[in-house]
Structure formats: structure tokens, C-alpha cells
Design a protein around this motif. Structure first.
Motif, PDB file in Angstrom:
ATOM      1  N   CYS A 142       0.829  -1.212   0.000  1.00  0.00           N
ATOM      2  CA  CYS A 142       0.000   0.000   0.000  1.00  0.00           C
ATOM      3  C   CYS A 142       0.859   1.255   0.000  1.00  0.00           C
ATOM      4  CB  CYS A 142      -0.912   0.017   1.232  1.00  0.00           C
ATOM      5  SG  CYS A 142      -2.140  -1.288   1.285  1.00  0.00           S
ATOM      6  N   VAL A 143       1.976   1.203   0.722  1.00  0.00           N
ATOM      7  CA  VAL A 143       2.841   2.375   0.866  1.00  0.00           C
ATOM      8  C   VAL A 143       3.312   2.878  -0.492  1.00  0.00           C
ATOM      9  CG1 VAL A 143       5.079   3.165   1.736  1.00  0.00           C
ATOM     10  CG2 VAL A 143       3.599   1.758   3.191  1.00  0.00           C
ATOM     11  N   PHE A 144       3.820   1.971  -1.313  1.00  0.00           N
ATOM     12  CA  PHE A 144       4.373   2.393  -2.595  1.00  0.00           C
ATOM     13  C   PHE A 144       3.303   2.620  -3.663  1.00  0.00           C
ATOM     14  CE2 PHE A 144       8.148   0.580  -0.540  1.00  0.00           C
ATOM     15  CZ  PHE A 144       9.028   1.646  -0.720  1.00  0.00           C
ATOM     16  N   MET A 145       2.080   2.169  -3.409  1.00  0.00           N
ATOM     17  CA  MET A 145       1.002   2.484  -4.330  1.00  0.00           C
ATOM     18  C   MET A 145       0.575   3.946  -4.244  1.00  0.00           C
ATOM     19  SD  MET A 145      -0.336   0.494  -6.630  1.00  0.00           S
ATOM     20  CE  MET A 145       1.377   0.414  -7.146  1.00  0.00           C
ATOM     21  N   LEU A 146       1.012   4.648  -3.207  1.00  0.00           N
ATOM     22  CA  LEU A 146       0.726   6.077  -3.117  1.00  0.00           C
ATOM     23  C   LEU A 146       1.464   6.865  -4.195  1.00  0.00           C
ATOM     24  CD1 LEU A 146       0.605   6.768   0.726  1.00  0.00           C
ATOM     25  CD2 LEU A 146      -1.225   6.114  -0.826  1.00  0.00           C
ATOM     26  N   TYR A 147       2.415   6.223  -4.872  1.00  0.00           N
ATOM     27  CA  TYR A 147       3.031   6.827  -6.055  1.00  0.00           C
ATOM     28  C   TYR A 147       1.955   7.242  -7.058  1.00  0.00           C
ATOM     29  CZ  TYR A 147       7.893   5.302  -5.090  1.00  0.00           C
ATOM     30  OH  TYR A 147       9.152   5.142  -4.581  1.00  0.00           O
TER      31      TYR A 147
ATOM     32  N   TYR B 158      11.495   8.573   1.481  1.00  0.00           N
ATOM     33  CA  TYR B 158      11.235   8.259   2.894  1.00  0.00           C
ATOM     34  C   TYR B 158      10.843   6.786   3.066  1.00  0.00           C
ATOM     35  CZ  TYR B 158       8.595   8.074   7.283  1.00  0.00           C
ATOM     36  OH  TYR B 158       8.103   7.719   8.527  1.00  0.00           O
ATOM     37  N   SER B 159       9.960   6.306   2.202  1.00  0.00           N
ATOM     38  CA  SER B 159       9.506   4.916   2.300  1.00  0.00           C
ATOM     39  C   SER B 159      10.618   3.950   1.922  1.00  0.00           C
ATOM     40  CB  SER B 159       8.289   4.704   1.391  1.00  0.00           C
ATOM     41  OG  SER B 159       7.224   5.560   1.764  1.00  0.00           O
TER      42      SER B 159
ATOM     43  N   PHE C   1      13.788   4.489   2.387  1.00  0.00           N
ATOM     44  CA  PHE C   1      14.671   4.452   3.555  1.00  0.00           C
ATOM     45  C   PHE C   1      14.119   3.502   4.614  1.00  0.00           C
ATOM     46  CE2 PHE C   1      15.410   6.010   7.886  1.00  0.00           C
ATOM     47  CZ  PHE C   1      16.792   5.895   7.961  1.00  0.00           C
ATOM     48  N   ASN C   2      12.809   3.552   4.845  1.00  0.00           N
ATOM     49  CA  ASN C   2      12.196   2.686   5.852  1.00  0.00           C
ATOM     50  C   ASN C   2      12.332   1.211   5.491  1.00  0.00           C
ATOM     51  OD1 ASN C   2      11.364   4.767   7.530  1.00  0.00           O
ATOM     52  ND2 ASN C   2       9.361   4.970   6.547  1.00  0.00           N
ATOM     53  N   ILE C   3      12.130   0.898   4.219  1.00  0.00           N
ATOM     54  CA  ILE C   3      12.215  -0.513   3.834  1.00  0.00           C
ATOM     55  C   ILE C   3      13.662  -0.989   3.847  1.00  0.00           C
ATOM     56  CG2 ILE C   3      12.373  -0.257   1.308  1.00  0.00           C
ATOM     57  CD1 ILE C   3      10.390  -2.551   1.070  1.00  0.00           C
ATOM     58  N   TYR C   4      14.611  -0.105   3.456  1.00  0.00           N
ATOM     59  CA  TYR C   4      16.024  -0.473   3.531  1.00  0.00           C
ATOM     60  C   TYR C   4      16.429  -0.707   4.995  1.00  0.00           C
ATOM     61  CZ  TYR C   4      16.286   1.377  -1.260  1.00  0.00           C
ATOM     62  OH  TYR C   4      16.076   1.615  -2.594  1.00  0.00           O
ATOM     63  N   ARG C   5      15.921   0.146   5.891  1.00  0.00           N
ATOM     64  CA  ARG C   5      16.221   0.004   7.315  1.00  0.00           C
ATOM     65  C   ARG C   5      15.659  -1.297   7.860  1.00  0.00           C
ATOM     66  NH1 ARG C   5      13.268   4.237  10.986  1.00  0.00           N
ATOM     67  NH2 ARG C   5      11.557   2.944  10.179  1.00  0.00           N
ATOM     68  N   ASP C   6      14.424  -1.631   7.447  1.00  0.00           N
ATOM     69  CA  ASP C   6      13.829  -2.887   7.911  1.00  0.00           C
ATOM     70  C   ASP C   6      14.621  -4.087   7.410  1.00  0.00           C
ATOM     71  OD1 ASP C   6      11.861  -1.732   9.400  1.00  0.00           O
ATOM     72  OD2 ASP C   6      10.228  -2.105   7.990  1.00  0.00           O
TER      73      ASP C   6
ATOM     74  N   MET D 238      15.474  -4.764  -3.903  1.00  0.00           N
ATOM     75  CA  MET D 238      16.097  -3.453  -3.727  1.00  0.00           C
ATOM     76  C   MET D 238      16.516  -2.861  -5.072  1.00  0.00           C
ATOM     77  SD  MET D 238      15.869  -2.853  -0.544  1.00  0.00           S
ATOM     78  CE  MET D 238      14.486  -3.918  -0.212  1.00  0.00           C
ATOM     79  N   GLY D 239      16.981  -3.733  -5.985  1.00  0.00           N
ATOM     80  CA  GLY D 239      17.356  -3.254  -7.320  1.00  0.00           C
ATOM     81  C   GLY D 239      16.171  -2.672  -8.060  1.00  0.00           C
ATOM     82  N   GLY D 240      15.010  -3.306  -7.906  1.00  0.00           N
ATOM     83  CA  GLY D 240      13.803  -2.781  -8.534  1.00  0.00           C
ATOM     84  C   GLY D 240      13.445  -1.408  -8.006  1.00  0.00           C
ATOM     85  N   HIS D 241      13.614  -1.217  -6.693  1.00  0.00           N
ATOM     86  CA  HIS D 241      13.306   0.085  -6.104  1.00  0.00           C
ATOM     87  C   HIS D 241      14.286   1.163  -6.567  1.00  0.00           C
ATOM     88  CE1 HIS D 241       9.892  -0.268  -3.391  1.00  0.00           C
ATOM     89  NE2 HIS D 241      10.271  -1.502  -3.153  1.00  0.00           N
ATOM     90  N   VAL D 242      15.549   0.787  -6.709  1.00  0.00           N
ATOM     91  CA  VAL D 242      16.542   1.748  -7.194  1.00  0.00           C
ATOM     92  C   VAL D 242      16.193   2.191  -8.609  1.00  0.00           C
ATOM     93  CG1 VAL D 242      18.956   2.043  -7.864  1.00  0.00           C
ATOM     94  CG2 VAL D 242      18.391   0.913  -5.702  1.00  0.00           C
ATOM     95  N   ILE D 243      15.822   1.231  -9.465  1.00  0.00           N
ATOM     96  CA  ILE D 243      15.440   1.557 -10.843  1.00  0.00           C
ATOM     97  C   ILE D 243      14.254   2.509 -10.854  1.00  0.00           C
ATOM     98  CG2 ILE D 243      14.459   0.616 -12.978  1.00  0.00           C
ATOM     99  CD1 ILE D 243      16.139  -1.883 -12.507  1.00  0.00           C
TER     100      ILE D 243
END
Length: 296
Positions: free
Chosen positions: A169-174, A219-220, A222-227, A264-269
Motif C-alpha cells: 500500500c505504501v508504494f502504491m501512493l506513487y 522516505y519509504s 529508507f524505511n524498507i532499507y532500514r527494515d 532493492m534493485g527494482g526500487h533503485v530503478i
């Protein structure tokens, strides 16, 4: 919170279960029908609803478009339906799904709620449809859009292990910015380039895109990388009071290297593409309205 949509289709669930078990996508059988429903709906809009309806309502605009522009128009129509629907559903689930809101580290990583799974499934259905269109019309939409569709589909499909169900849900706010992008594009094709309506929409688009994709996205992320970092460094002795219902699919609480790299690679892209697209949007808005100012 339980999935509020229609229950799984028994024969379809049984059909995909062996494959899903082999791929460790344990919650996918519960949502495969939603993915296919969503994909079929967007295809219907793209191929069978948008063309005749646009020709009927806007004969002087749609019928004069080139073949490639018509494809883009149809895609924007499907995108408008998807983005508005998911922009309403994702925040709603985030507000009312109490189990999701109370998740701790382990539950955010490996937990699952049916409602969050619904959002994930609808997003996966859209990205499946998107990937099919990008492959079929690669010469029209380009490699950037193909990379976007591929990365998103991979990311959301992996979530059915389940992993990062919380973040679906978090990333669907995109998608909050997408309706304004679609409207801006439609203005161009309706001979409304440079109008005040397009200016206001363009400014709103830039603000919302920057806020939800760059600021909220960073921000999101960062949160997922931290988790992920905390989960990788979680000692065996560390114990959380987890909800057994939320963790009923979380028996395999591992983070293989390939999974971390792919996710993580997908998020970076996606983040790189967001920055690139934001720059293109600024240039496009300036190009339209600098001309208007010169004429004035």
C-alpha cells in the motif's frame, strides 16, 4: 483485515497452487483471481472500451490522432481508471486495516493481511497488463516504460512470498500523481496546450509528483532499507510478540541474497526513473508556458 473482495475461485486456486508452492509464492493462490480480473479489466478498457467511446464522444480529436497517439490515448484511459481506483483504495486500507498498522519488524517483513494483499494483487494485475502492452508496442512506448513495468511486476509478485506485504500500500501512493499526468496529456491532444487549465494541472502534477514519488518515495525506501538491514542483523535470540494470524504464511523468515538484490534493485530503478521523469515534466511544463508568455 480480511480481503474484502470476492473469495478465490477453487479450481483456479488449485491449478496454480503447485507452481506457487514451487516458487514460494504462498499467498498468490489467494489472489490470482484478482490479478487476472484486474488485468482483463484494463485490457478491456485499452482495446475495446476506450477506442469506440473516444470516437463517439470526441470525434474531432480522437479520430484525427495517429496510430501511435491512439495507442497512447487508450493507455492513458486505462491508466486513469487504475490510478484513481488504487489512489482511493490504498490509503483507505492503510487507515482501516488495524492489523497492518500494528505490525512490528518481523510482521512488516513477513506478515500478511488479506486487505493489503488485495491492493498488491490489483497492482500486480495492472503491471502485468502494462508489461504485455510495453512488450507488444515497444516501438511506441520505449525501453524506459518497459523497464518500469518489468521492475514493478517483479517487485509486487515477489511480495506474495509473502514479503513486504506491509509496503504494498505504501508504494502504491506513487499513483496519486498519475491522474494529473493523464489529464495533462489529454489537454495536449484536445488542443488545450498552454491553457490556464493545463497550467494549473501541470503545477499540481509537479507538486504531487515531487511529494508522493520523490519525497514520500525516498522516505519509504529508507524505511524498507532500514527494515531489511535490521532483519538481516536480527539475532536468533531476538524475539517479537507476533500475531499468529498475521504470520500464518511467515514460516520461512529468511532473506536470500538474490531476493534482497532483486527487490532493492527494482526500487533503485524506480527511484532513478522517477527523478528522470520529474526532470522531463519540468521541461515539458516550461516549454508549453514559456511560449505562451512570449506571445503575451
Amino acid at each position: 483485515m480480511l480481503d474484502p473482495f470476492l473469495p478465490p475461485i477453487p479450481w483456479l486456486k488449485a491449478l496454480v497452487q503447485p507452481v506457487c508452492d514451487a516458487l514460494s509464492l504462498h499467498t498468490l493462490p489467494l489472489h490470482i483471481h484478482e490479478i487476472l480480473y484486474a488485468c482483463a479489466l484494463y485490457h478491456f478498457i485499452f482495446a475495446y472500451l476506450a477506442p469506440p467511446l473516444s470516437s463517439l464522444l470526441l470525434p474531432n480529436s480522437y479520430t484525427k490522432l495517429s496510430y501511435k497517439s491512439k495507442l497512447r490515448w487508450n493507455m492513458h484511459c486505462a491508466s486513469m481508471v487504475q490510478s484513481v481506483a488504487i489512489s482511493i483504495l490504498a490509503p483507505l486500507i492503510m487507515m482501516i486495516d488495524k492489523e497492518r498498522k500494528s505490525m512490528n519488524l518481523e510482521e512488516r517483513m513477513w506478515g500478511y493481511t488479506g486487505a493489503a494483499g488485495l491492493v498488491q494483487a490489483l497492482a500486480t494485475g495492472w503491471f502485468l497488463f502494462d508489461l504485455i502492452v510495453m512488450i507488444r508496442y515497444l516501438d511506441v512506448f520505449g525501453l524506459g516504460m518497459l523497464a518500469h513495468a518489468s521492475s514493478c511486476l517483479l517487485t509486487y509478485t515477489l511480495g506474495f512470498r509473502p514479503i513486504f506485504n506491509y509496503y504494498g500500500c505504501v508504494f502504491m501512493l506513487y499513483e496519486l500523481s498519475t491522474p494529473f499526468l493523464n489529464i495533462h496529456w489529454f489537454f495536449d491532444k484536445l488542443s488545450m496546450t498552454g491553457t490556464k487549465a493545463q497550467l494549473y494541472d501541470g503545477l499540481t502534477l509537479l507538486v504531487v509528483f515531487f511529494s508522493c514519488r520523490l519525497v514520500w518515495g525516498a522516505y519509504s525506501s529508507f524505511n524498507i532499507y532500514r527494515d531489511v538491514w535490521n532483519a538481516l542483523n536480527l539475532s536468533n535470540s531476538a524475539k517479537f510478540e507476533t500475531n499468529s494470524e498475521l504470520m500464518r504464511f511467515g514460516n520461512d523468515r529468511s532473506l536470500p541474497v538474490w531476493l534482497v538484490v532483486l527487490y532493492m534493485g527494482g526500487h533503485v530503478i524506480l527511484q532513478v526513473l522517477n527523478v528522470f521523469w520529474f526532470g522531463k515534466m519540468i521541461a515539458a511544463v516550461r516549454k508549453r508556458f514559456v511560449k505562451v508568455d512570449k506571445k503575451a
